[in-house]
Each structure stands twice: as C-alpha cells, then as structure tokens.
Design a protein around this motif. Structure first.
Motif, PDB file in Angstrom:
ATOM      1  N   UNK A   1       1.152  -1.181   0.110  1.00  0.00           N
ATOM      2  CA  UNK A   1       0.242  -0.229   0.432  1.00  0.00           C
ATOM      3  C   UNK A   1       0.681   1.338   0.094  1.00  0.00           C
ATOM      4  N   UNK A   2       2.116   0.607   1.292  1.00  0.00           N
ATOM      5  CA  UNK A   2       2.857   2.581   0.758  1.00  0.00           C
ATOM      6  C   UNK A   2       3.656   2.735  -0.736  1.00  0.00           C
TER       7      UNK A   2
ATOM      8  N   UNK B   1     -10.125  -3.146   4.539  1.00  0.00           N
ATOM      9  CA  UNK B   1     -10.874  -4.604   4.555  1.00  0.00           C
ATOM     10  C   UNK B   1      -9.163  -5.194   4.659  1.00  0.00           C
ATOM     11  N   UNK B   2      -9.804  -6.141   3.464  1.00  0.00           N
ATOM     12  CA  UNK B   2      -8.037  -6.521   2.856  1.00  0.00           C
ATOM     13  C   UNK B   2      -8.213  -6.799   1.648  1.00  0.00           C
TER      14      UNK B   2
ATOM     15  N   UNK C   1     -10.193  -5.191  -2.115  1.00  0.00           N
ATOM     16  CA  UNK C   1      -9.402  -3.653  -3.002  1.00  0.00           C
ATOM     17  C   UNK C   1      -8.333  -3.732  -3.303  1.00  0.00           C
ATOM     18  N   UNK C   2      -7.745  -2.922  -4.482  1.00  0.00           N
ATOM     19  CA  UNK C   2      -6.510  -2.815  -5.249  1.00  0.00           C
ATOM     20  C   UNK C   2      -5.645  -1.901  -4.448  1.00  0.00           C
TER      21      UNK C   2
ATOM     22  N   UNK D   1     -13.348  -0.779   1.902  1.00  0.00           N
ATOM     23  CA  UNK D   1     -13.296  -2.034   1.676  1.00  0.00           C
ATOM     24  C   UNK D   1     -14.561  -2.345   0.663  1.00  0.00           C
ATOM     25  N   UNK D   2     -15.111  -1.343  -0.800  1.00  0.00           N
ATOM     26  CA  UNK D   2     -15.343  -2.177  -1.220  1.00  0.00           C
ATOM     27  C   UNK D   2     -16.255  -3.004  -1.061  1.00  0.00           C
ATOM     28  N   UNK D   3     -16.797  -4.275  -1.631  1.00  0.00           N
ATOM     29  CA  UNK D   3     -16.999  -5.683  -1.391  1.00  0.00           C
ATOM     30  C   UNK D   3     -16.763  -6.543  -0.772  1.00  0.00           C
ATOM     31  N   UNK D   4     -15.119  -6.228   0.062  1.00  0.00           N
ATOM     32  CA  UNK D   4     -14.330  -7.113   0.963  1.00  0.00           C
ATOM     33  C   UNK D   4     -15.461  -7.616   2.166  1.00  0.00           C
TER      34      UNK D   4
END
Length: 241
Positions: free
Chosen positions: A21-22, A190-191, A210-211, A238-241
């Motif tokens: 992510x960073x 989320x994930x 999610x990317x 977290x979109x749909x996660x």
C-alpha cells in the motif's frame, strides 16, 4: 466524470513506504507531480515497492524506525529541511497479527501491534504538525490508515482492532485540535489485494478485495483542496470485501 489532482510544489511524507500500500501511495502522489518523502524501517526492494522509474526522481527515501521518537524527529526534520516544508502526511505504516483469543495473546504481540499501528501514527503526526501548520494560505493534511475491523470487536485479533480504533480516535482528536489549520482523516480498508494476502488466503474470493492503487486514490483526494470541507472522517475503502 473524472477528477484530476495537481500536487506540483508540494511535499508529501509517506510512512510505511516499502509495503504494497505504501509504495502505491508513493507512486500515486508522484504521478501528480508531488515530491514524495518515502520512509520506512526497511529500504524498498523490487518486490515490496515496484515504483515506476519515471517517477523515481520525485520519490526520496528516508530510512527510519517510526516507533522511535528520536528517529521520527530526525526524519521529519530532514524532510522539511531538504524540501522546504511538509504539505501532507500519509500514515501507512502498519501490520496485522491475530489468531489468538485475549487470554492466549502474548504481550509482545500486543506491544508490536500498538507500536507499529498506533504509535507510528502518533509520533509522525506529532512531529509533522508544526510543519503542516506553516503552509502559506492553505491547510495541511494528514491521512492515516485505520481499518474496517476497528468498528467492532471480533474473535482472535483484539489488539489489532484496538490499535486501529486508536488511529480513528487520534484522527478525530487531531482534526478537532487543528480545526481550520490542518485537516485529519482516516481510511478504513478491509483485506487489501496484495501478493502477501493472496498467499495467506489462497481460497478467498480475491475479486472482492480492493487494490492498493484504489485506496491510494482516495487518500490523494483526502489530501487535496477538493476535500477542504472534510476533516475528522473515517472513510470506508473496503468495496465489497
């Protein structure tokens, strides 16, 4: 409809820059013309920070342990001196550990999660705030990474959830204490769809994750003047996660 952001002549400090992510956050800000001060306890490599070589001239790495206040003070001062100030801080540094109920969780795990997830955010914010307040005519911005899991208790990862809840509460506090001068917001993933998470959970539905680049885009917005009326928020990513 699409939005574009221009960060030329702005310096953005990113913690946890060597992770998936960073590195996505660093690349996203560099793509908008920002000078990115990327910091982490470990240097980036080809696996952990696949940054575009074309943007590398705008990304400057500073190694430092952000659980150590003297290290934080040193890095923040170096960044401000090297680039003439700091316009935004993005607190990405974090980790996850879980799997045990509270009575079986050792204190070293508890300390690790509080240090890496919460203490780094506290120390980075503490030492960046004086520089963020010095922006000429514009508000400074802090965006930190909380988590969807911070919204409630859950089995097996209580210290992680508590540390990320602390990030949300410190975000609200910083926003309240610096109203009109520095905006502070958090994002709640989320994930995240990273190679490490896919390896850890090979049977999960990766399509719902999610990317990192999509989360970075939200953080880009929250640091921008387009989000000038938003402070003290915890934004779901977290979109749909």
């Amino acid at each position: 409809m699409s939005a574009t952001f221009e960060y030329a002549d702005q310096t953005v400090l990113v913690t946890g820059a060597s992770g998936a992510l960073g590195s996505a956050v660093c690349q996203t800000f560099a793509d908008t013309g920002a000078t990115v001060a990327a910091t982490d306890v470990v240097e980036p490599d080809d696996d952990s920070a696949a940054l575009d070589p074309a943007a590398s001239e705008r990304i400057h790495f500073y190694q430092g342990d952000f659980t150590d206040e003297s290290e934080v003070e040193r890095v923040v001062s170096e960044v401000a001196d090297d680039h003439g100030g700091i316009d935004a801080l993005v607190n990405v540094a974090g980790t996850w550990k879980g799997g045990s109920p509270i009575e079986d969780t050792d204190v070293d795990t508890f300390d690790l999660l509080l240090d890496v997830n919460l203490k780094t955010m506290f120390l980075a914010s503490k030492h960046a705030l004086p520089h963020l307040k010095e922006r000429d005519g514009q508000q400074g911005a802090i965006v930190s990474v909380s988590a969807r899991a911070s919204l409630e208790g859950g089995e097996g990862d209580g210290p992680y959830r508590a540390s990320k809840a602390g990030v949300r509460l410190l975000t609200e506090t910083i926003a309240e204490e610096n109203e009109g001068v520095v905006r502070a917001n958090a994002v709640m993933p989320s994930v995240i769809d990273t190679p490490a998470n896919r390896e850890m959970m090979p049977d999960a539905d990766h399509e719902t994750w999610v990317a990192p680049e999509d989360i970075a885009e939200v953080m880009l917005f929250l640091c921008s003047e387009s989000a000038s009326v938003t402070s003290g928020a915890a934004v779901p990513v977290y979109g749909e996660a």
